[in-house]
Each structure stands twice: as structure tokens, then as C-alpha cells.
Design an enzyme around this catalytic site. Sequence first.
Site, PDB file in Angstrom:
ATOM      1  N   ASP A   1       0.871  -1.169   0.000  1.00 50.37           N
ATOM      2  CA  ASP A   1       0.000   0.000   0.000  1.00 50.37           C
ATOM      3  C   ASP A   1       0.915   1.228   0.000  1.00 50.37           C
ATOM      4  OD1 ASP A   1      -2.299   1.751   0.576  1.00 50.37           O
ATOM      5  OD2 ASP A   1      -1.400   1.871   2.574  1.00 50.37           O
TER       6      ASP A   1
ATOM      7  N   ASP B   1      -0.122   5.179   0.731  1.00 51.53           N
ATOM      8  CA  ASP B   1      -0.371   6.152   1.802  1.00 51.53           C
ATOM      9  C   ASP B   1      -0.557   5.455   3.142  1.00 51.53           C
ATOM     10  OD1 ASP B   1      -0.767   8.870   0.295  1.00 51.53           O
ATOM     11  OD2 ASP B   1      -1.835   7.367  -0.880  1.00 51.53           O
TER      12      ASP B   1
ATOM     13  N   ASP C   1      -2.327  -0.551   5.861  1.00 51.55           N
ATOM     14  CA  ASP C   1      -2.730   0.154   7.084  1.00 51.55           C
ATOM     15  C   ASP C   1      -4.213   0.479   7.172  1.00 51.55           C
ATOM     16  OD1 ASP C   1      -2.523   2.282   5.023  1.00 51.55           O
ATOM     17  OD2 ASP C   1      -2.952   3.587   6.737  1.00 51.55           O
TER      18      ASP C   1
END
EC number: 3.6.1.-
Length: 274
Positions: free
Chosen positions: A8, A10, A213
Site C-alpha cells: 500500500d 499512503d 494500514d
Amino acid sequence: MYRLAAFDMDGTLLTPDHRVGPETLAVLKQLVEREMVVTFATGRHYLDAQPIMAQLGLQGYLITGNGTRVYDDRGQQLQATDLPADIAEEVLHTHWHTDASMHVFRDEGWMTEFAVPEEMLRAHHLSGFHYQLTELRRLPAFGNSKVCFAGPHEELLKLQVQLRRHFAARVDLCFSAYECLEVLPLGCNKGSALDMLSRHLGLKMAECMAFGDAMNDKEMLATVGHGVVMGNALPQLKSLLPQLQVIGHCEQQAVAHYLQHWLRSPYLTYSPEL
């Protein structure tokens, strides 16, 4: 031994100011040297993610729009999934009781009706990706990969109830960030996109590792051979995937630190961040 690493962007690979730290960049290049397949799996548009990679001198596979698009390491599109036309029509033309702003993503870019606050644009300073002002109800019903609602989390939770009531099981809803709720084609997520890509490459999901996240990383983290959760991850993600390793914060380039240890000890079973 894992043969593919999916990241991922960001909140995971990027620091909070949306940059790739020097240690992170160095370890990504080490993975490439080890002939691992490096894949970036993001909610960002291709026109946003690809320039970031180009500036950093990175070449890898891209999963964009939370799984709605998949590209090979030369930028060729391998798969595209759009919202069905009738659903896109309903999303765009229904009056939703919310103050959240609506954003529509198509291959040609990011469409919205009102100017976007400067703080939202900071995430795109590296790529220069910018929205296009347009009347959303005039957009074609075809070719819309996803619709994103941006606003305070409490406002989005109320909107989520409306959307679920209206669409039931015809779409997937996902929080790609605390202040971002997305409407996606049913069954479309980073996990299903990575599964398609791994099969395209002749790999099994068990041979993949992934880092994330947010809730849009859930399926990807749950289905790879080794999923790793960021210390700064949304609490909902941590509670849904309690079996996965939790490492440090993206601000400290935790992915880089973890992989530096992993490259030396591939069978590492604990988090070097804790």
C-alpha cells in the site's frame, strides 16, 4: 520464500507528508536486485501513482483505484473493472443526505463538482495529479471505476448506512482512509486484484507478502502468504486481522526497517519494530 511483495502507498510505504523516505527507496531497490516482483497497491489513480514511481526511478506492477485497475511493469493495463452502469447512475443521481463531497474516478482522471481543500491536495504534490471540475450528473454511466465520498468520519458512517440500505449487496463499500468512504464494483479490492496479478505471473498468493494500514488493504493482507499491518493502521483493521504481525509507524519508515531484517533473515517470525 516469498517471490512478490505488495505495498500500500499512503500510510504504509509513504511517510505522513506523502514522500518515500531514503531507507524505503533503498530497500525497494534491494528487492528488485533479489528478483522479487515489486507491486504497489493503492487507492490512488494510475495518473497519480505512476508519476511517483517514475520520479523515484522505480519500476513495478501497479494495482490502482483499490483494485479497479491492474498494470504490468511497463504500464500496460492488464485488467479494468468499472461500476455497472446502472449502479453508477444511481450513485450519481441519488440525493444522499450528507455533507460529504463526491469524487468520481475514470481513466481520464478525478472528477468533482467543487474546489478541493488544499490539505487534500497535499497528498498529490509529488505527482501533480489534480481534480477536474465537472457536473457529476452529466458524466457517462459507463467507465466509472469508483466513487469516493470525503468528509468527517462520523458523517461517513451515517452515509455508509444509507448506501448499504440502498445498494444492499450490489456494491462493495470500503474506508480507504478515516475520512474517505468508497463505492467499488462488487468483489473488487486489492486482494482480488493481487490474486489476478499473481496468477498472471505464474505465482500463488502463498508466495506473496503484503503491507497495509487501512480497510482497503484487508482482503490483500488476509489472503497473501504473509500479511504485515502497520503500527499506525486503523484500529478496525488491527481488530479484524489479529493474527497478523504489526510493525512500526510509516513516519519511521517501518516497512524499510522490517524488510532490512527480513532480507537478512527471511524466516523472521517476529516484528523487529517491537
